[in-house]
Design an enzyme around this catalytic site. Structure first.
Site, short mmCIF file in Angstrom:
data_model
loop_
_atom_site.label_atom_id
_atom_site.label_comp_id
_atom_site.label_asym_id
_atom_site.label_seq_id
_atom_site.Cartn_x
_atom_site.Cartn_y
_atom_site.Cartn_z
CE1 TYR A 31 56.76 87.30 1.07
CE2 TYR A 31 54.92 86.46 -0.22
CZ TYR A 31 55.77 86.35 0.86
OH TYR A 31 55.62 85.31 1.75
NE ARG A 50 50.23 91.29 4.37
CZ ARG A 50 49.74 90.06 4.31
NH1 ARG A 50 49.34 89.45 5.41
NH2 ARG A 50 49.61 89.44 3.16
NE ARG A 98 76.52 90.47 -2.56
CZ ARG A 98 77.14 90.61 -1.40
NH1 ARG A 98 78.16 91.45 -1.30
NH2 ARG A 98 76.74 89.94 -0.33
CG HIS A 100 75.91 94.09 3.11
ND1 HIS A 100 76.80 93.52 2.24
CD2 HIS A 100 75.40 93.07 3.84
CE1 HIS A 100 76.83 92.21 2.42
NE2 HIS A 100 75.98 91.91 3.39
CD GLU A 177 54.16 83.66 11.10
OE1 GLU A 177 53.12 83.98 10.51
OE2 GLU A 177 55.22 84.32 11.01
C1 LIG Z 1 51.74 85.57 4.07
C2 LIG Z 1 51.99 84.83 5.36
C3 LIG Z 1 50.95 84.42 6.20
C4 LIG Z 1 49.49 84.52 5.83
O1 LIG Z 1 49.08 85.79 5.48
P1 LIG Z 1 47.78 85.99 4.58
O2 LIG Z 1 47.73 87.45 4.37
O3 LIG Z 1 46.61 85.47 5.35
O4 LIG Z 1 48.02 85.21 3.32
C5 LIG Z 1 51.27 83.87 7.43
N1 LIG Z 1 52.54 83.68 7.79
C6 LIG Z 1 53.58 84.03 7.00
C7 LIG Z 1 54.97 83.79 7.47
C8 LIG Z 1 53.33 84.60 5.75
O5 LIG Z 1 54.36 84.92 4.96
#
Ligand SMILES: *Cc1c(COP(=O)(O)O)cnc(C)c1O
Length: 282
Positions: A31, A50, A98, A100, A177
């Protein structure tokens, strides 16, 4: 609400997705969340790139026509009258009985719809608290996958302890993160953040901050940070499409710097919209 389903625009209640869509049973899809400022999609090309990366890495066989999809998303925004807000876009591997293994014949399901997003001005002004949380996710965090159980458990934990965001660490020497954001520190004037590899999602806002830092001559370093480095940083901040840039002024009861948003994060935020008409970062 008008929804994009495959190539068509339909009312939300007309958007019928099969119960065996693999997004449903397996979270088998990817997504994007795209921000719209002033009627324009912010860094749309980078989101498309991306998305293509996520599809390829997840081996979802979808022939992405970036131009066509971009046009559809812009039309979606227009049809919904979105001037400031966002778009959620999801592509699953498709619908099949369904099982895998990847289905032999399935057409990926594309849906997109508008999101209400407003700028987090209060959080930006005052800064927010964060809490550390063990990174319980898988090792392909570079894919923007629909599987978000680890992320949402972390986020809920953050809210439960009165924090805004959870900062993941794999061990004390490896901060990755946030649950839905990238994490940065400032130490001695240098912005530092985790390298873009399989441990993190390479945020478009993260890339934009890297670009802003270049424009503003602020040193930017990709390096693995420890929990101690985060707690004793001069500044800590998070970034995402919806958060933009938000200062973290406290990590698990430890005030960061003087407990107020610091000069670098303030500068980044001040400059955030001076460059936002750039169409592509990569
Ligand atoms: C989407 C997301 C981000 C931030 O990405 P942006 O493109 O800047 O919105 C950071 N960490 C995770 C786990 C994400 O899913």
């Amino acid at each position: 609400m008008i929804v994009l389903m495959q190539n068509e625009f339909v009312e939300r209640d007309q958007c019928l997705i099969d119960i065996e869509d693999r997004a449903n049973q397996f979270g088998d899809g990817v997504y994007e969340v795209i921000r719209i400022y002033d009627g324009e999609c912010f860094l749309l090309d980078d989101h498309m790139k991306r998305l293509e990366y996520s599809l390829r890495e997840a081996q979802i066989d979808y022939n992405l026509d970036q131009h066509h999809l971009k046009d559809l998303l812009l039309e979606l925004a227009k049809k919904n009258g979105v001037h400031d807000g966002g778009i959620y876009l999801q592509i699953s591997r498709g619908s099949a009985t369904r099982s895998h293994p990847f289905p032999k014949e399935a057409t990926p399901t594309v849906i997109a719809y508008p999101l209400n997003i407003s700028r987090p001005l209060e959080a930006q002004k005052n800064g927010v608290k964060a809490t550390l949380y063990q990174d319980i996710r898988w090792l392909r965090c570079d894919i923007k996958s629909l599987n978000l159980l680890g992320n949402i458990m972390a986020k809920q934990h953050a809210l439960d302890v009165g924090a805004f965001e959870a900062i993941f660490y794999r061990d004390y020497n490896h901060v990755t993160e946030g649950s839905s954001t990238n994490v940065f520190i400032v130490k001695d004037g240098v912005i530092k953040t985790h390298p873009a590899n399989n441990y993190i999602l390479n945020g478009i806002t993260r890339l934009y901050i890297q670009y802003l830092a270049e424009q503003l001559n602020i040193p930017f370093e990709e390096t693995v940070l420890t929990v101690e480095e985060v707690k004793h940083a001069d500044e800590v901040f998070i970034s995402s499409t919806t958060s933009e840039v938000i200062s973290v002024v406290e990590v698990d009861e430890q005030p960061i710097g003087n407990g107020q948003p610091g000069p670098i994060v303030t500068q980044l935020l001040d400059e955030f919209f001076n460059y936002h008409r750039i169409t592509s970062l990569t």
